[in-house]
Design a protein around this motif. Structure first.
Motif, PDB file in Angstrom:
ATOM      1  N   SER A  10       0.910  -0.978  -0.013  1.00 34.79           N
ATOM      2  CA  SER A  10      -0.093   0.206   0.119  1.00 34.79           C
ATOM      3  C   SER A  10       0.835   1.364   0.124  1.00 34.79           C
ATOM      4  O   SER A  10       2.060   1.272   0.357  1.00 34.79           O
ATOM      5  N   ALA A  11       0.523   2.372  -0.346  1.00 28.86           N
ATOM      6  CA  ALA A  11       0.995   3.823  -0.325  1.00 28.86           C
ATOM      7  C   ALA A  11       1.715   3.867   0.962  1.00 28.86           C
ATOM      8  O   ALA A  11       2.805   4.304   1.243  1.00 28.86           O
ATOM      9  N   THR A  12       0.884   3.606   2.259  1.00 29.47           N
ATOM     10  CA  THR A  12       1.519   4.066   3.503  1.00 29.47           C
ATOM     11  C   THR A  12       2.352   3.104   3.944  1.00 29.47           C
ATOM     12  O   THR A  12       3.299   3.437   4.399  1.00 29.47           O
ATOM     13  N   ALA A  13       2.295   1.734   3.499  1.00 36.42           N
ATOM     14  CA  ALA A  13       3.339   0.796   3.851  1.00 36.42           C
ATOM     15  C   ALA A  13       4.534   1.040   3.074  1.00 36.42           C
ATOM     16  O   ALA A  13       5.584   0.896   3.497  1.00 36.42           O
ATOM     17  N   LEU A  14       4.571   1.495   1.688  1.00 33.01           N
ATOM     18  CA  LEU A  14       5.785   1.895   1.015  1.00 33.01           C
ATOM     19  C   LEU A  14       6.543   3.138   1.475  1.00 33.01           C
ATOM     20  O   LEU A  14       7.647   3.107   1.919  1.00 33.01           O
ATOM     21  N   GLU A  15       5.621   3.905   2.268  1.00 34.97           N
ATOM     22  CA  GLU A  15       6.123   5.222   2.815  1.00 34.97           C
ATOM     23  C   GLU A  15       6.683   4.772   4.167  1.00 34.97           C
ATOM     24  O   GLU A  15       7.908   5.265   4.331  1.00 34.97           O
ATOM     25  N   LYS A  16       6.202   3.974   4.889  1.00 29.16           N
ATOM     26  CA  LYS A  16       6.725   3.629   6.293  1.00 29.16           C
ATOM     27  C   LYS A  16       8.055   2.872   5.985  1.00 29.16           C
ATOM     28  O   LYS A  16       9.021   3.081   6.766  1.00 29.16           O
ATOM     29  N   SER A  17       7.940   1.676   5.053  1.00 26.04           N
ATOM     30  CA  SER A  17       9.295   1.008   4.784  1.00 26.04           C
ATOM     31  C   SER A  17      10.212   1.948   4.258  1.00 26.04           C
ATOM     32  O   SER A  17      11.658   1.525   4.814  1.00 26.04           O
ATOM     33  N   TRP A  18       9.987   2.853   3.761  1.00 22.78           N
ATOM     34  CA  TRP A  18      11.117   3.439   2.971  1.00 22.78           C
ATOM     35  C   TRP A  18      11.897   4.538   4.105  1.00 22.78           C
ATOM     36  O   TRP A  18      12.934   4.443   4.166  1.00 22.78           O
ATOM     37  N   MET A  19      10.861   5.102   4.708  1.00 21.78           N
ATOM     38  CA  MET A  19      11.365   6.047   5.952  1.00 21.78           C
ATOM     39  C   MET A  19      12.094   4.966   6.953  1.00 21.78           C
ATOM     40  O   MET A  19      13.180   5.586   7.595  1.00 21.78           O
ATOM     41  N   GLU A  20      11.717   3.904   7.198  1.00 26.76           N
ATOM     42  CA  GLU A  20      12.790   2.855   8.077  1.00 26.76           C
ATOM     43  C   GLU A  20      13.918   2.308   7.431  1.00 26.76           C
ATOM     44  O   GLU A  20      14.868   2.630   8.038  1.00 26.76           O
TER      45      GLU A  20
END
Length: 161
Positions: free
Chosen positions: A78-88
């Motif tokens: 998901s877009a949220t999962a992509l953003e979260k994983s990227w920032m981690e």
């Protein structure tokens, strides 16, 4: 001198590529050299340049490996999962090294090096999984990453001064 077998040659090439990948992700592509590779592998600079006459060939041969490392850090569900994983992931030295490599190659005039596809493959995966929202989120994250890396580099430079 006895001729080396095909298996020995392939093992030597693998050893050089493994070390090149390690150095690209640890000290950076610009700092990696035939000398640093020779010191780490015990293979002469001449031996390395026999298999890899141009430095750009390391990126060409390692492109898929680098892309896999980069993409493996990301969640495209998901877009949220992509953003979260990227920032981690941006907290990881390897992930940042790949981003730095990408940014350092932007606008590079060598046709061979412009084939570096790690970021393109990640963008394509985001679009494939998340359509236009994936492209938008990906582009935003790439821009934010440029700002993050620049601020990190400025802090390092200020501390060294």
């Amino acid at each position: 001198m006895a001729k080396r077998s095909k298996a020995q040659t392939e093992q030597t090439i693998k050893q050089i590529l493994d070390e090149a990948l390690h150095q690209i992700l640890s000290i950076g592509y610009e700092s990696m050299s035939y000398t640093t590779l020779s010191e780490a592998t015990g293979i002469s600079r001449t031996g390395i340049s026999h298999h890899f006459p141009r430095k750009a060939e390391f990126l060409i041969r390692l492109d898929a490996n680098i892309a896999d490392i980069f993409i493996d850090e990301l969640d495209f569900s998901s877009a949220t999962a992509l953003e979260k994983s990227w920032m981690e992931a941006i907290e990881s030295h390897r992930f940042c090294s790949i981003l730095r490599l990408f940014f350092s190659l932007c606008g590079y005039s060598s046709k061979d090096i412009s084939m570096f596809k790690a970021i393109d493959r990640a963008r394509d995966t985001a679009i494939s999984n998340l359509d236009s929202q994936g492209q938008s989120v990906f582009n935003d994250l790439l821009g934010r990453s440029a700002q993050i890396l620049l601020s990190q580099d400025l802090r390092v430079a200020a501390a060294a001064a």
